[in-house]
Design a protein around this motif. Structure first.
Motif, mmCIF file in Angstrom:
data_model
loop_
_atom_site.group_PDB
_atom_site.id
_atom_site.type_symbol
_atom_site.label_atom_id
_atom_site.label_comp_id
_atom_site.label_asym_id
_atom_site.label_seq_id
_atom_site.Cartn_x
_atom_site.Cartn_y
_atom_site.Cartn_z
ATOM 1 N N UNK A 69 59.189 24.369 39.964
ATOM 2 C CA UNK A 69 57.954 24.971 39.454
ATOM 3 C C UNK A 69 57.259 25.848 40.489
ATOM 4 N N UNK A 70 57.003 25.374 41.735
ATOM 5 C CA UNK A 70 56.332 26.263 42.706
ATOM 6 C C UNK A 70 57.134 27.511 43.030
ATOM 7 N N UNK A 71 58.463 27.407 43.028
ATOM 8 C CA UNK A 71 59.279 28.597 43.292
ATOM 9 C C UNK A 71 59.152 29.584 42.133
ATOM 10 N N UNK A 72 59.147 29.055 40.902
ATOM 11 C CA UNK A 72 58.975 29.922 39.737
ATOM 12 C C UNK A 72 57.597 30.582 39.751
ATOM 13 N N UNK A 73 56.575 29.806 40.141
ATOM 14 C CA UNK A 73 55.232 30.378 40.250
ATOM 15 C C UNK A 73 55.182 31.458 41.324
ATOM 16 N N UNK A 74 55.971 31.289 42.385
ATOM 17 C CA UNK A 74 56.027 32.315 43.434
ATOM 18 C C UNK A 74 56.566 33.629 42.868
ATOM 19 N N UNK A 75 57.530 33.527 41.949
ATOM 20 C CA UNK A 75 58.053 34.740 41.295
ATOM 21 C C UNK A 75 56.958 35.421 40.495
ATOM 22 N N UNK A 76 56.210 34.623 39.705
ATOM 23 C CA UNK A 76 55.151 35.200 38.874
ATOM 24 C C UNK A 76 54.059 35.840 39.726
ATOM 25 N N UNK A 77 53.635 35.124 40.782
ATOM 26 C CA UNK A 77 52.590 35.666 41.657
ATOM 27 C C UNK A 77 53.093 36.927 42.368
ATOM 28 N N UNK A 78 54.331 36.869 42.866
ATOM 29 C CA UNK A 78 54.896 38.030 43.557
ATOM 30 C C UNK A 78 55.001 39.240 42.646
ATOM 31 N N UNK A 79 55.445 39.021 41.413
ATOM 32 C CA UNK A 79 55.552 40.135 40.461
ATOM 33 C C UNK A 79 54.186 40.689 40.098
ATOM 34 N N UNK A 80 53.211 39.792 39.939
ATOM 35 C CA UNK A 80 51.868 40.247 39.603
ATOM 36 C C UNK A 80 51.266 41.086 40.736
ATOM 37 N N UNK A 81 51.410 40.592 41.968
ATOM 38 C CA UNK A 81 50.879 41.322 43.111
ATOM 39 C C UNK A 81 51.640 42.633 43.341
ATOM 40 N N UNK A 82 52.952 42.597 43.178
ATOM 41 C CA UNK A 82 53.728 43.826 43.376
ATOM 42 C C UNK A 82 53.429 44.848 42.291
ATOM 43 N N UNK A 83 53.113 44.377 41.075
ATOM 44 C CA UNK A 83 52.736 45.309 40.006
ATOM 45 C C UNK A 83 51.432 46.018 40.348
ATOM 46 N N UNK A 84 50.456 45.256 40.879
ATOM 47 C CA UNK A 84 49.212 45.880 41.308
ATOM 48 C C UNK A 84 49.427 46.843 42.462
ATOM 49 N N UNK A 85 50.261 46.429 43.427
ATOM 50 C CA UNK A 85 50.555 47.303 44.558
ATOM 51 C C UNK A 85 51.306 48.552 44.106
ATOM 52 N N UNK A 86 52.201 48.391 43.124
ATOM 53 C CA UNK A 86 52.939 49.549 42.614
ATOM 54 C C UNK A 86 52.006 50.537 41.938
ATOM 55 N N UNK A 87 51.002 50.025 41.225
ATOM 56 C CA UNK A 87 50.020 50.911 40.591
ATOM 57 C C UNK A 87 49.213 51.667 41.646
ATOM 58 N N UNK A 88 48.774 50.940 42.705
ATOM 59 C CA UNK A 88 48.032 51.598 43.784
ATOM 60 C C UNK A 88 48.907 52.624 44.503
ATOM 61 N N UNK A 89 50.173 52.266 44.711
ATOM 62 C CA UNK A 89 51.102 53.181 45.372
ATOM 63 C C UNK A 89 51.314 54.431 44.528
ATOM 64 N N UNK A 90 51.447 54.241 43.228
ATOM 65 C CA UNK A 90 51.633 55.386 42.330
ATOM 66 C C UNK A 90 50.413 56.294 42.341
ATOM 67 N N UNK A 91 49.210 55.686 42.314
ATOM 68 C CA UNK A 91 47.984 56.493 42.333
ATOM 69 C C UNK A 91 47.873 57.287 43.634
ATOM 70 N N UNK A 92 48.114 56.609 44.766
ATOM 71 C CA UNK A 92 48.013 57.289 46.057
ATOM 72 C C UNK A 92 49.079 58.369 46.196
ATOM 73 N N UNK A 93 50.297 58.072 45.744
ATOM 74 C CA UNK A 93 51.375 59.061 45.830
ATOM 75 C C UNK A 93 51.075 60.273 44.957
#
Length: 440
Positions: A69-93
Motif C-alpha cells: 500500500x505505501x509503495x502504491x501510494x508513492x506512485x500516486x503521490x509521485x504522479x500527482x506531483x509530477x503532473x503539477x510540475x509538468x504543467x509548470x514546466x509547460x507554462x514556463x517553456x
C-alpha cells in the motif's frame, strides 16, 4: 514511468458484451462446493488486476500485503506531483519559447528597418521642400524610426520575460524529474514484488487452504441467511406465467439476467481507467464512452425484465389493496397508455436504427441498401468477408471521438428493447384477461 497506451478494439468490445454474460451465467448456475477453498485462477486474476495494492495477499489472508500500500501510494503521490510540475514546466517553456520567437522576429524587423534608414533619408534629402514626394518620404522615415523604437521596447520586454521564466523552467524540470523518478522506482519495485508473488502464489495458496478450519454445522443465523439467499434466487422464476405467455416471460427473464452482468464489466473497465490515468498517466479515450453506451443498452434491454418483476416505480396507494381481478381490470384499462408508449418507442427506435445504417458516410452494401441505392437481393449477394473485416468499410453512423465506435448497433438494440417491452406487455395483457375471466 512507463505509459499504458491501449485502445479497446471494437470487436473486443462487442465480444466482451456477448461472451462475458454467457460465461458468468454458466458459472453462477454451478453448484456450490461444500468445502470451499482458495482458488489459484482467482488468486492469479487478483494478482494481475489488483496486485499493485497487495489484494492477492489480502485474498489469502496474508498481512504482508500491507507493504504494497505505501509503495502504491508513492506512485500516486509521485504522479500527482509530477503532473503539477509538468504543467509548470509547460507554462514556463511556453513563455520562454514565445519570448525567443518574439526576440527573433523583432530583431529581424529592426535590422530591416535599420538597413533601410540610410536609403530612406537619402530619398528624403533629394526631394523638394513642401512637395508630395517629400511628405511621403518623411512618413517612411518616421515609420522606420518608430519600428526601431517599438522593436527595441518589445525585445527588452521579451528578454525580461525570458530571463524570469528560465529559472522557473529549470526548477520545474528538476521537480518533474524528481517526482517522475519516485513514481517510476516505486512502480518497478511493485512490479518486481508482483513477479516474485506470481512464483510464490502456489505455496501461499497451499498454506492458506491448510489454515481453513474443518467444516462445522451452520448456526441458526447462517441457516437463515442461506435460506434467504435461496429464496431470492427463486423469486424471479415465480414471475414466469403458465401457458403460452410463459415463453415471453422466460425471454424477458433471460435477457434481464444477461445484461445484469454488464455491471461487472463496468467495474473492470473503470478500474482500468483509474489505474491507467493515475498510475500510468495514460487516460483512455474509450472507457467512458463504451460504458455509457453499454448502460444505455442495458437500460433498454432490462425494461421488459423490470416490467415482468414489477420493478417499475408506480404509485399504488389505491392499487395495492385491490383483489387480483380488480387489479387485472385496472391494468387492462391503463394498458392503452403503456402500448402507446411502447409502440412509439419501437417505431421510433426502428426509424433511428434504419437511419443510422443509411448515413452518407456508410459505404457498406447494407448502407447502400438502406439508402435505396441497391435492392435487397443484390445486397445479400454482395455480402462477403471483406464487408466484415475491411477497416475502410463503415456500415453506418459512428461516434465523433477518437474511438469512432459504430453507433448503429446501439440503435438496433433500442429496437430489441422496444420489441421485448411490447412482448412483455402482450404477456401482461393476456394474464390480466385470464385473471378477469377466471376471477382469480
Amino acid at each position: 514511468m512507463p505509459s499504458l497506451e491501449f485502445t479497446l478494439p471494437h470487436w473486443a468490445y462487442w465480444a466482451g458484451l456477448i461472451l462475458f454474460p454467457l460465461i458468468a451465467m454458466s458459472l453462477a448456475k454451478r453448484p456450490k462446493t461444500e468445502n470451499p477453498k482458495y482458488s489459484a485462477p482467482l488468486g492469479y486474476m487478483i494478482l494481475v488486476t489488483g496486485g499493485m495494492m497487495g489484494l492477492h495477499r489480502f485474498y489469502l489472508k496474508n498481512l504482508w500485503g500491507l507493504l504494497f500500500i505505501p509503495v502504491f501510494l508513492a506512485i500516486l503521490v509521485g504522479n500527482n506531483q509530477s503532473a503539477g510540475a509538468r504543467a509548470d514546466l509547460s507554462d514556463a517553456a511556453n513563455i520562454v519559447r514565445m519570448a525567443e520567437t518574439t526576440i527573433q522576429r523583432e530583431t529581424e524587423r529592426m535590422k530591416a528597418a535599420e538597413d533601410s534608414l540610410p536609403g530612406l533619408r537619402a530619398d528624403l534629402a533629394a526631394t523638394e521642400e513642401g512637395s508630395f514626394a517629400r511628405r511621403s518620404a518623411e512618413k517612411k522615415v518616421a515609420r522606420a524610426e518608430e519600428r526601431l523604437t517599438k522593436g527595441t521596447e518589445t525585445v527588452t520586454r521579451a528578454q525580461a520575460e525570458r530571463d524570469a521564466a528560465l529559472p522557473a523552467e529549470t526548477e520545474a524540470k528538476a521537480r518533474y524529474d524528481k517526482w517522475h523518478n519516485v513514481s517510476a522506482y516505486a512502480f518497478y519495485l511493485l512490479l518486481a514484488a508482483m513477479i516474485l508473488d506470481a512464483v510464490l502464489l502456489p505455496g501461499m495458496l497451499k498454506k492458506a487452504n491448510a489454515s481453513i478450519p474443518p467444516k462445522q454445522e451452520l448456526t441458526e443465523t447462517e441457516k437463515a441467511l442461506k435460506a434467504l439467499e435461496e429464496e431470492e434466487l427463486k423469486d424471479d422464476s415465480r414471475h414466469v406465467s403458465s401457458g403460452w405467455t410463459g415463453w415471453i416471460d422466460r425471454l424477458s427473464l433471460i435477457c434481464g439476467e444477461f445484461v445484469s452482468y454488464w455491471a461487472v464489466i463496468a467495474v473492470f473497465v473503470y478500474y482500468f481507467e483509474v489505474i491507467s490515468r493515475y498510475v500510468f498517466n495514460s487516460p483512455t479515450s474509450w472507457a467512458h464512452e463504451s460504458m455509457y453506451l453499454m448502460f444505455g443498452m442495458q437500460y433498454l434491454i432490462a425494461g421488459a425484465y423490470a416490467m415482468l418483476c414489477e420493478s417499475h416505480v408506480r404509485v399504488d396507494i389505491f392499487y395495492a389493496p385491490l383483489s387480483r381481478p380488480k387489479k387485472a381490470w385496472a391494468d387492462l384499462l391503463t394498458s392503452v397508455f403503456f402500448f402507446i408508449f411502447a409502440g412509439t418507442l419501437l417505431v421510433t427506435s426502428y426509424i433511428f436504427a434504419f437511419d443510422a445504417i443509411a448515413v452518407p458516410t456508410g459505404n457498406s452494401v447494407i448502407s447502400d441498401w438502406a439508402r435505396g441505392q441497391i435492392g435487397f437481393g443484390e445486397m445479400l449477394t454482395s455480402l462477403n468477408l471483406a464487408q466484415w473485416t475491411d477497416p475502410a468499410i463503415r456500415w453506418g453512423e459512428i461516434s465523433f471521438n477518437e474511438w469512432e465506435i459504430p453507433l448503429w448497433p446501439m440503435k438496433w438494440v433500442m429496437v430489441i428493447g422496444g420489441l421485448l417491452l411490447v412482448l412483455q406487455g402482450v404477456s401482461k395483457l393476456a394474464q390480466d384477461l385470464r385473471a378477469v375471466v377466471k376471477g382469480a
